[in-house]
Structures are given as C-alpha cells and as structure tokens.
Design a protein around this motif. Structure first.
Motif, PDB file in Angstrom:
ATOM      1  N   GLY A 103       0.812  -1.204   0.000  1.00 17.62           N
ATOM      2  CA  GLY A 103       0.000   0.000   0.000  1.00 17.62           C
ATOM      3  C   GLY A 103       0.850   1.260   0.000  1.00 17.62           C
ATOM      4  N   SER A 130     -11.887  -7.981   2.901  1.00 25.74           N
ATOM      5  CA  SER A 130     -12.066  -6.851   3.816  1.00 25.74           C
ATOM      6  C   SER A 130     -11.983  -7.384   5.236  1.00 25.74           C
ATOM      7  N   HIS A 149      -5.877  -2.442   9.250  1.00 20.49           N
ATOM      8  CA  HIS A 149      -5.586  -2.306   7.828  1.00 20.49           C
ATOM      9  C   HIS A 149      -4.329  -3.054   7.402  1.00 20.49           C
ATOM     10  N   ASN A 150      -3.331  -3.121   8.276  1.00 22.27           N
ATOM     11  CA  ASN A 150      -2.023  -3.655   7.872  1.00 22.27           C
ATOM     12  C   ASN A 150      -1.681  -5.024   8.451  1.00 22.27           C
ATOM     13  N   HIS A 160      -1.799  -5.330  -1.347  1.00 24.04           N
ATOM     14  CA  HIS A 160      -2.338  -4.704  -0.137  1.00 24.04           C
ATOM     15  C   HIS A 160      -2.759  -3.273  -0.470  1.00 24.04           C
ATOM     16  N   SER A 161      -4.015  -2.955  -0.235  1.00 25.24           N
ATOM     17  CA  SER A 161      -4.533  -1.598  -0.416  1.00 25.24           C
ATOM     18  C   SER A 161      -4.259  -1.122  -1.850  1.00 25.24           C
ATOM     19  N   ASP A 173     -11.054  -2.694   9.940  1.00 21.82           N
ATOM     20  CA  ASP A 173     -10.190  -1.914   9.041  1.00 21.82           C
ATOM     21  C   ASP A 173     -10.907  -0.620   8.653  1.00 21.82           C
ATOM     22  N   GLY A 189      -7.549  -5.400   1.937  1.00 22.68           N
ATOM     23  CA  GLY A 189      -7.736  -3.973   2.229  1.00 22.68           C
ATOM     24  C   GLY A 189      -7.659  -3.091   1.006  1.00 22.68           C
ATOM     25  N   SER A 190      -7.931  -3.640  -0.166  1.00 26.99           N
ATOM     26  CA  SER A 190      -7.964  -2.832  -1.396  1.00 26.99           C
ATOM     27  C   SER A 190      -9.390  -2.333  -1.575  1.00 26.99           C
ATOM     28  N   GLN A 191      -9.541  -1.031  -1.609  1.00 22.86           N
ATOM     29  CA  GLN A 191     -10.853  -0.432  -1.509  1.00 22.86           C
ATOM     30  C   GLN A 191     -11.138   0.557  -2.645  1.00 22.86           C
ATOM     31  N   ALA A 214     -10.237   0.577   4.921  1.00 25.93           N
ATOM     32  CA  ALA A 214     -10.881  -0.152   3.825  1.00 25.93           C
ATOM     33  C   ALA A 214     -12.146  -0.817   4.367  1.00 25.93           C
TER      34      ALA A 214
END
Length: 287
Positions: A34, A218, A260-261, A108-109, A222, A131-133, A225
């Motif tokens: 991310g 998800s 998130h991480n 990630h993200s 988080d 967590g990719s949003q 995300a």
C-alpha cells in the motif's frame, strides 16, 4: 533474500528483493504494498510464501524507502509512474526470470486497487487483495471522513507546496511521500469516481479488461478499507473479473484486532496466511 535493482522505462532504479524457495512448485508471487508502506513490512510474509513453494518478490515504489532518493523534496513521481513504470518494470523483470511459472499477485490496499492503471495485470494468473478499496471517502466511517478531509483537502495541498513533499507520518499514514503521490491520493479519496477518475485522467484505465480471478478481502476493524468500500470496488471497478469476496471478523479467528495492515504480520501466520495458500490452490507446507 537477495536485493535486486530494477531499471524502469524512464531510467529510474527501484529496489526489490527476491525470496527463493527450496521446494519449487512453479509459482512466483509478487507482493505489492500500500501507499507509504516499505517493502520490509512484507518480508516475513514473503519468506513464508517461499516456504510454501513459490519464489516471492517485494519492492519499493520510487520515493519510498529503498527506492527513495537522498532528498525527497521536489521529487517528480505520481501514481502513473508507480503503476506504468515501477510496477510494470518489476513485473516484466519477474516474467523474464520465470517465463514458465505461474505468476500470482498479493496486493495490499493500493497494491491491489491500482491494477487497472497499467497493462502489467495481463501477466498474472490470479490475484488476492487485502484492504484494497474504492477510495471515495464517503464510504468510510465518519471519523475517517473527517481525517481525510483535513489531511487531503487542506494539509496535502498546503504542505506539499511549502515543503516539496508530503510528511504523511504527521497524520499516521506511513512513509513521507512525493508531492504528486499525495495529490493523486487526494483525487482517489475526494473524487466520487475515485481511482477511475485518476485512471481516466492518465489515459490508463484498463479495469474493464481484467478478467482473472480475484479474492478481495475486507477486515471488520479496518477503517481504511471498510467493508462497503471493498464491495464497491468489485461492483464499480473490477466489473469483468471473476471476483470473490471475503470478510474477516477478527474474533472468528480468535483475534482481538487486525486493522488495515496487520494481516501481513508474522503473528498472524497461523490464523490468516493459510487463506492465501487456499485461494491460490497450494498445499500448505509445514514450517
């Protein structure tokens, strides 16, 4: 672990690492992080992937950690550079090194939601995203909406103009960023069309061409995300992909929190990382 220097199409050099396996199964993993997260954060996860039978690669985008110049002030770098130059160069290098192996991506993200901003996605067989949003801030909790408005509608433009870079650590957002990266991030967060708006602006919107299988994960706690934002990513962005959704509730895995991480922290090797081997159809090796 071997450090690698990779030259991009515009002659910039990014730093990557290769994690070799002693049990080769014809698999190669690229771990794309991310915004603001250095590749070293993913080293333990990459080592574990290698133990499962795949060669694994991590890398830093230009301006981040080992791919950062001595002085970040005034550095010219954008999301367009990160995707069409850095990620593309890394992918082409990996493909050249492993022409006959299955190429898989764990994103990630930003490392997942940015896939359609370049054509390198074509080389990958399958994707897993954590967590990719869809970044539009109205899909975030109210407290996060306030942080995003303050941080990116006001702080990012002011601080980048004064300092020549964005000191993102001041608001708890990881490594300092080149100015244009922060301003591109602001577009993704504040524009209703989010990353699609930026992709269209850069003339690199390939999202509708992506048809490979994707597992989009998800996590219940988080705030960067939220579940709804990951749902919308599938509904509006990866519309032709074979996308599956998974929502993780920490207590169902015996955990108090993930956020998130932390999916990628070694402490979750036993509880969470088998999700990766299951998705990619790999028999998990005993460590």
């Amino acid at each position: 672990m071997t450090e690698i220097s990779i030259r991009t199409s515009d002659d910039y050099v990014i730093t990557a690492h290769r994690f070799d396996t002693t049990d080769p199964k014809g698999l190669v993993f690229v771990v794309a992080g991310g915004v603001g997260l250095p590749q070293r954060f993913f080293f333990n996860f990459a080592k574990w992937l290698a133990q499962q039978g795949g060669v694994a690669y991590t890398f830093d985008y230009r301006g981040i950690a080992l791919s950062r110049p001595p002085n970040l002030r005034g550095m010219k770098a954008s999301y367009h550079d990160w995707t069409t130059k850095d990620f593309t160069a890394l992918t082409e290098y990996v493909k050249k090194q492993h022409p006959d192996d299955r190429l898989l991506l764990v994103g990630h993200s930003f490392g997942g939601n940015s896939l359609g901003m370049a054509t390198a996605y074509r080389h990958y067989e399958k994707f897993l995203m954590v967590g990719s949003q869809y970044g539009y801030y109205k899909y975030f909790p109210f407290r996060m909406q306030l942080l995003i408005n303050f941080g990116f509608r006001f702080m990012a433009p002011v601080l980048t103009s004064i300092m020549g870079y964005f000191p993102s650590r001041w608001i708890g957002l990881g490594e300092p960023l080149p100015s244009r990266i922060a301003l591109d991030w602001a577009i993704v967060l504040l524009n209703r069309e989010s990353l699609l708006a930026l992709a269209d602006h850069n003339g690199e919107n390939h999202y509708e061409k992506i048809t490979q299988p994707i597992l989009a994960i998800s996590i219940d706690d988080d705030n960067f995300a939220p579940r709804k934002s990951v749902d919308v990513l599938g509904q509006k962005v990866f519309i032709n992909a074979a996308l599956q959704r998974m929502h993780i509730v920490p207590r169902e895995y015996g955990l108090k929190q993930i956020g998130h991480n932390d999916f990628f922290r070694k402490k979750h090797e036993e509880h969470l990382w088998p999700i990766v081997t299951d998705w990619f159809g790999i028999e998990k090796n005993a460590i």
